[in-house]
Design an enzyme around this catalytic site. Structure first.
Site, mmCIF file in Angstrom:
data_model
loop_
_atom_site.group_PDB
_atom_site.id
_atom_site.type_symbol
_atom_site.label_atom_id
_atom_site.label_comp_id
_atom_site.label_asym_id
_atom_site.label_seq_id
_atom_site.Cartn_x
_atom_site.Cartn_y
_atom_site.Cartn_z
ATOM 1 N N ASP A 1 0.827 -1.207 0.000
ATOM 2 C CA ASP A 1 0.000 0.000 0.000
ATOM 3 C C ASP A 1 0.860 1.256 0.000
ATOM 4 O O ASP A 1 0.546 2.240 -0.681
ATOM 5 C CB ASP A 1 -0.923 0.016 1.219
ATOM 6 C CG ASP A 1 -2.054 -0.996 1.100
ATOM 7 O OD1 ASP A 1 -2.191 -1.609 0.021
ATOM 8 O OD2 ASP A 1 -2.786 -1.166 2.090
ATOM 9 N N ASP B 1 3.340 0.923 -9.762
ATOM 10 C CA ASP B 1 2.043 0.340 -10.094
ATOM 11 C C ASP B 1 2.178 -1.150 -10.381
ATOM 12 O O ASP B 1 1.197 -1.900 -10.285
ATOM 13 C CB ASP B 1 1.448 1.068 -11.300
ATOM 14 C CG ASP B 1 -0.027 0.768 -11.474
ATOM 15 O OD1 ASP B 1 -0.728 0.711 -10.449
ATOM 16 O OD2 ASP B 1 -0.473 0.590 -12.613
ATOM 17 N N ASP C 1 -5.192 5.013 -9.596
ATOM 18 C CA ASP C 1 -4.936 5.103 -11.045
ATOM 19 C C ASP C 1 -5.731 6.256 -11.652
ATOM 20 O O ASP C 1 -5.245 6.962 -12.537
ATOM 21 C CB ASP C 1 -5.321 3.797 -11.742
ATOM 22 C CG ASP C 1 -4.267 2.723 -11.592
ATOM 23 O OD1 ASP C 1 -3.149 3.040 -11.138
ATOM 24 O OD2 ASP C 1 -4.571 1.560 -11.914
#
Length: 205
Positions: free
Chosen positions: A30, A67, A92
């Site tokens: 995270d 990502d 995103d």
């Protein structure tokens, strides 16, 4: 983008070592997701919006690695699940907004109103494309159709910014308006696809 098994294996081989290192340092997936998002947004807002396309693109690309890293880390420590997917998908949208919004801001402040308008259309179409998929799944349908999805949009806009940064004329305008038009087409495709799945059938007597 990574449907090819060889491509997935190659990417996995590159991501696993840094992912293992970050986990050894007790950094959570995270945290990597959030830092990657903040870094990409900063590069877009501070560099791309100011016309520094080359440095902005490379900065966004560096942070975009997060990502991919967060997913590899979650897979390794067994923490992958709905929360990670929700966080990643939500952030995103933030990165997309920062990139396209920065291009629109630069275009507007430099008198390129045609480009600014196309960028805003591309941004809205991209956000609706993602939202339509999420809402379709929420009501029991699926919307995995369309010409342009997120990966294609981001790769195309970053490539256009890079080429524009080195002096290639008209490429940014062409790519932006192509994304705008194809984005709208994709939204329509998803609406039609979901409508077919959810269309009420008349009751037979």
């Amino acid at each position: 983008m990574l449907n090819n098994p060889r491509a997935r294996t190659a990417v996995k081989g590159m991501l696993d070592p840094p992912a293992k290192l970050l986990l050894r340092l007790h950094i959570s997936p995270d945290a990597v997701t959030v830092v990657g998002t903040l870094g990409a947004v900063a590069c877009a807002v501070l560099l791309i919006a100011d016309g520094n396309f080359i440095f902005g693109v490379f900065g966004v690309m560096v942070f975009a690695i997060a990502d991919l890293l967060d997913g590899a880390m979650a897979r390794m420590n067994g923490s992958s699940g709905p929360w990670g997917n929700f966080l990643d998908a939500s952030l995103d949208r933030v990165v997309d907004g920062a990139i396209f919004g920065s291009v629109a801001f630069w275009a507007a402040t430099n008198g390129e109103m045609w480009l600014a308008g196309g960028t805003l259309i591309a941004l809205v179409a991209g956000q609706v494309t993602s939202y339509a998929k999420a809402r379709a799944e929420a009501v029991g349908a699926q919307a995995n159709v369309g010409i342009v999805e997120r990966a294609e949009r981001i790769i195309a806009i970053l490539a256009a910014l890079l080429l524009s940064g080195i002096g290639v004329p008209w490429v940014l305008d062409i790519v932006v308006w192509a994304l705008a038009v194809l984005g709208v087409v994709t939204v329509v495709q998803r609406f039609i696809h979901v409508r077919k799945q959810l269309k009420p059938h008349p009751e037979t007597p």
